[in-house]
Write an enzyme that holds these catalytic residues in place. Sequence first.
Site, PDB file in Angstrom:
ATOM      1  N   GLU A 333       0.761  -1.428  -0.298  1.00 35.45           N
ATOM      2  CA  GLU A 333       0.048   0.147   0.175  1.00 35.45           C
ATOM      3  C   GLU A 333       0.856   1.208  -0.283  1.00 35.45           C
ATOM      4  O   GLU A 333       0.374   2.196   0.922  1.00 35.45           O
ATOM      5  CB  GLU A 333      -1.114  -0.061   1.900  1.00 35.45           C
ATOM      6  CG  GLU A 333      -1.465  -0.881   0.956  1.00 35.45           C
ATOM      7  CD  GLU A 333      -2.635  -0.923   2.709  1.00 35.45           C
ATOM      8  OE1 GLU A 333      -4.019  -1.527   2.475  1.00 35.45           O
ATOM      9  OE2 GLU A 333      -2.107  -0.786   3.334  1.00 35.45           O
TER      10      GLU A 333
HETATM   11  C1  ACM Z   1      -1.901  -5.803   3.760  1.00 34.86           C
HETATM   12  O1  ACM Z   1      -2.795  -5.777   4.400  1.00 34.86           O
HETATM   13  N1  ACM Z   1      -1.732  -4.022   3.918  1.00 34.86           N
HETATM   14  C2  ACM Z   1      -1.136  -5.802   3.704  1.00 34.86           C
END
Ligand code: ACM
Length: 520
Positions: A333
Site C-alpha cells: 500500500e
Molecule cells: C496489508 O493488509 N496491507 C498487507
Amino acid sequence: MYSKLLLAACLLIFASCQSGNQPEAVAAPDISTVPLIPKPVLVTPSQGGFQFNEKTAIYIDKASSGLESVSGYLAQKLFPATGYKLEVAPEQGNNQVSLALTSNSADLGDEGYDLEIKPTGIKISANKPAGIFNGIQTLLQLLPNEIWKSSKQDIPWVVGAGTIHDYPSYGYRGAMLDVARHFFSVDDVKRYIDLISSYKMNKLHLHLSDDQGWRIEIKAWPKLTTHGGSTQVGGGKGGFYTQDQYSDIVRYAMDRNVTIIPEIDMPGHTNAALASYDFLNCNNKTTELYTKTEVGFSTFCTRKDTVYKFIDDVVKELAAITPGPYIHLGGDESHVTAKKDFIYFLNKIQSIPKKYGKKMIGWEEVSQASLDSNTIVQYWSNVEHAKAAVKQGAKLIMSPASKAYLDMKYDSTTKLGLMWAGLIEVDSGYIWTLSSRAKEISNDNILGVEAPLWTETISTMNEIEYMVFPRLPGIAEIGWTPDNSRSWDEYKLRLAKHGARMRAMDIDFYESPKVPWGIK
Ligand code: ACM
C-alpha cells in the site's frame, strides 16, 4: 506371569497400574474420539491407556542430543495442574515419557512425530526436536482439559492408548501480530506465542513499524522509538521493545518451535519514522505523529542515499538479534510512492537482508519489481501479484484477507474489527485451501499460510483472543492437515468439543452460532 496378567487387566479396563496402590478403575478415552486440532494424519487407538502419577519420569534417549529444552517444556507444562514434577530418569523403564530422535520414518520430515501410548509408558520419536515439540502438543491435547489449569487438580491424568503418526502439510504455519497500531507488552506477545504454538504454528511475524508507531529499539537511530514509538492509534502512550526484550521474546518463541519474523514496513506505512528523522522525507521536514487509521499517505524518499544507509543500519541491527532466517520489509500500500520510485526502491532494498544473511519477505506488491531469488512474497489481496511472483520463481506465503485476516468481523454485529475484506464467519475461515487461489499457483509455489491480526480496533489481550479464537485453530489445521482429510462438517464437531479446552486455557473466544458448542 503376574505382571503379564496385570498388564492384560490394564488393557481391558484401564486401571492405575503403576502406582502400586489398590488399582482404581479409570476409563481411558479412545484417542480417535479426542478432539485434536490440527487433526493428525493417522490415529490408531488401542485398548486401555496410560495414567501419569507422582513417579512418572521423562527419559531422554542416550543417542539423542538437543532434547533438553523440549523435555523441560514438557515437565513445565505438566506440573501446575498435575502437581507431578517429572524428573529426567537416568535409565529407560516403565512409567516414563520417553523422547527420542530415532525415527526412521522419512515422511516425518523436520516437524513430524510418532506418539506411542501404552499402559506401561509413552514414547515420542521424531527426526528433530521440533517434531518432539509437536508430539508434546498432541499429548497435551489428549490429556483432560484441566491440564491447562494453573493450580493442582485432583483428577486422574489418563490418556488413551494407541499410536499417532503425524506430520505437517506445509512447513510455514504462521500468525502475524500488529504491535504498531496498538502496542502489546512482552507478556502479551509471550501468551500469543503459547497459544499459537499449542496449535503447532511455527512462525510469529511481528509487524513492528507503521504510520502510528515504531516498536523496536534501533541503537543507531534512537528517536525511532523515543519519538516514533511514543503513541498509537487513538493517541495512547504506545511503547516499544528494547533489543533485550525482543531477544527475550525470540528465545521464548524458539523454546516453543516458533521463529520470530520481524517486519519493518517500507517505503509506505512509515509515518512514525518520517516524524522521527527529517532526512527520510524528500522535503527534509519531519511529519507530525499520526494516531488515526487511514493508510497509504506516507513514503520514504526513495532517491536519497541516506535513506538506504538508514535501512541498512536498521536491518543490520535487526538481523543481529534475529536468529531466524527471515526479515520482512513490507512493501504494501505505498500509494504515494510513484511506481518507478517504488520499483527503484525494491530493487535496492532486496540486497540488504541478504547482505546480513537473511531472506527478505515482502507483501505481494513487491512482485511488481524484479525479484531476487532470495525474496519471498506474501499474498494478501490481489491474486495477479501472487501470479507475478510465481512467474518469477518466488515462493508464496498465503494470507488472503477474505479468509485469513483475523481482524475481519465475524458478522455484522461483531463490535471489534474491520470489514473491508468481508465478514469471515468461522466456517468461511476454514473452508478453503492454499493451492486453490489460481490455476497458476500450485503447492510447489507455496511455503504455507499466515493469519495476520491487524490491530487498528484491538488494544487488549482479551480483544486479541476474541478475534483470533476460534478462527486461528482452523488456519493452523489448514497448514497442517492434508486438504483431503479436512471437512467443515467433521471439523465443526471437533471444534465444538474443543470449546471446553479453550475455556480451560482461559481463552476469551467467540461462540459462533455455526459451531454446535453443546454437543458431547
Ligand atoms: C496489508 O493488509 N496491507 C498487507
